[in-house]
Scaffold this motif. Structure first.
Motif, mmCIF file in Angstrom:
data_model
loop_
_atom_site.group_PDB
_atom_site.id
_atom_site.type_symbol
_atom_site.label_atom_id
_atom_site.label_comp_id
_atom_site.label_asym_id
_atom_site.label_seq_id
_atom_site.Cartn_x
_atom_site.Cartn_y
_atom_site.Cartn_z
ATOM 1 N N UNK A 94 -4.342 -6.153 3.117
ATOM 2 C CA UNK A 94 -3.444 -5.213 2.429
ATOM 3 C C UNK A 94 -2.440 -5.950 1.557
ATOM 4 N N UNK A 95 -1.984 -7.141 2.005
ATOM 5 C CA UNK A 95 -1.051 -7.907 1.189
ATOM 6 C C UNK A 95 -1.758 -8.507 -0.025
ATOM 7 N N UNK A 96 -3.029 -8.863 0.148
ATOM 8 C CA UNK A 96 -3.827 -9.329 -0.984
ATOM 9 C C UNK A 96 -3.981 -8.203 -2.002
ATOM 10 N N UNK A 97 -4.196 -6.986 -1.505
ATOM 11 C CA UNK A 97 -4.328 -5.823 -2.401
ATOM 12 C C UNK A 97 -3.022 -5.551 -3.134
ATOM 13 N N UNK A 98 -1.913 -5.657 -2.424
ATOM 14 C CA UNK A 98 -0.600 -5.461 -3.053
ATOM 15 C C UNK A 98 -0.395 -6.513 -4.143
ATOM 16 N N UNK A 99 -0.752 -7.749 -3.832
ATOM 17 C CA UNK A 99 -0.656 -8.832 -4.804
ATOM 18 C C UNK A 99 -1.502 -8.515 -6.044
ATOM 19 N N UNK A 123 18.584 -3.729 -4.365
ATOM 20 C CA UNK A 123 18.451 -2.425 -5.032
ATOM 21 C C UNK A 123 17.673 -1.443 -4.171
ATOM 22 N N UNK A 124 16.667 -1.927 -3.431
ATOM 23 C CA UNK A 124 15.927 -1.049 -2.518
ATOM 24 C C UNK A 124 16.845 -0.452 -1.462
ATOM 25 N N UNK A 156 13.735 3.070 2.618
ATOM 26 C CA UNK A 156 13.220 3.997 3.634
ATOM 27 C C UNK A 156 11.759 4.330 3.360
ATOM 28 N N UNK A 157 11.412 4.488 2.108
ATOM 29 C CA UNK A 157 10.024 4.760 1.729
ATOM 30 C C UNK A 157 9.147 3.542 2.006
ATOM 31 N N UNK A 163 3.124 -1.776 6.721
ATOM 32 C CA UNK A 163 3.102 -3.191 6.393
ATOM 33 C C UNK A 163 4.484 -3.776 6.596
ATOM 34 N N UNK A 164 4.509 -5.079 6.721
ATOM 35 C CA UNK A 164 5.757 -5.803 6.921
ATOM 36 C C UNK A 164 6.547 -5.827 5.615
ATOM 37 N N UNK A 165 7.817 -5.486 5.685
ATOM 38 C CA UNK A 165 8.660 -5.402 4.492
ATOM 39 C C UNK A 165 8.728 -6.730 3.750
ATOM 40 N N UNK A 166 8.933 -7.828 4.474
ATOM 41 C CA UNK A 166 9.065 -9.132 3.828
ATOM 42 C C UNK A 166 7.751 -9.602 3.214
#
Length: 140
Positions: free
Chosen positions: A3-8, A83-84, A91-92, A98-101
């Motif tokens: 999932x982090x690869x997909x986000x990347x 800013x988040x 919150x969203x 997934x892990x925020x960091x």
């Protein structure tokens, strides 16, 4: 990690959506390198030396180009996270599986790849034009 690869990958593709902005930001390294060249040329001349602390003018400019490539290429992660929190979008984001960091890291790396690559190209061409090839390119 998929999932982090997909986000990347998504962030990487999104960074290409506005090529003018991407190239425009990367062109900022050119005046920086010109200013550094003028500054250090005067410094070496005033010192009356070809080498200062083991570095020649050529070495100094190539070092500064690499440092500026990194500095101008990195996204403002701390400001984005701030800013988040301020606008409540955290919150969203925290509501997702997934892990925020790791999410922030994946998006930052997606934004950074092409920006840093273009900074290196434009900065490298500028420094090459100003002082020539690095003395030891294998040291990169």
């Amino acid at each position: 990690m998929k999932k982090y690869w997909s986000i990347f990958q998504i962030t990487l593709i999104n960074s290409l959506a506005y090529p003018g902005e991407l190239v425009g930001r990367s062109l900022m390294i050119i005046p920086f390198m010109w200013i550094f060249y003028q500054l250090w040329k005067v410094t070496f001349s005033a010192a009356g030396a070809d080498v200062i602390s083991g570095l020649t003018l050529r070495d100094t400019l190539w070092y500064l180009m690499l440092a500026e490539t990194i500095e101008l290429g990195r996204p403002p992660i701390a400001r984005t996270m701030s800013e988040n929190v301020k606008d409540g979008s955290i919150a969203y984001i925290l509501n997702k599986p997934y892990d925020f960091l790791l999410y922030q890291f994946s998006t930052a790396m997606g934004e950074t790849i092409f920006r840093a690559m273009l900074n290196a190209i434009f900065g490298g061409l500028t420094v090459w034009w100003l002082v020539g090839m690095p003395n030891h390119p294998e040291g990169f």
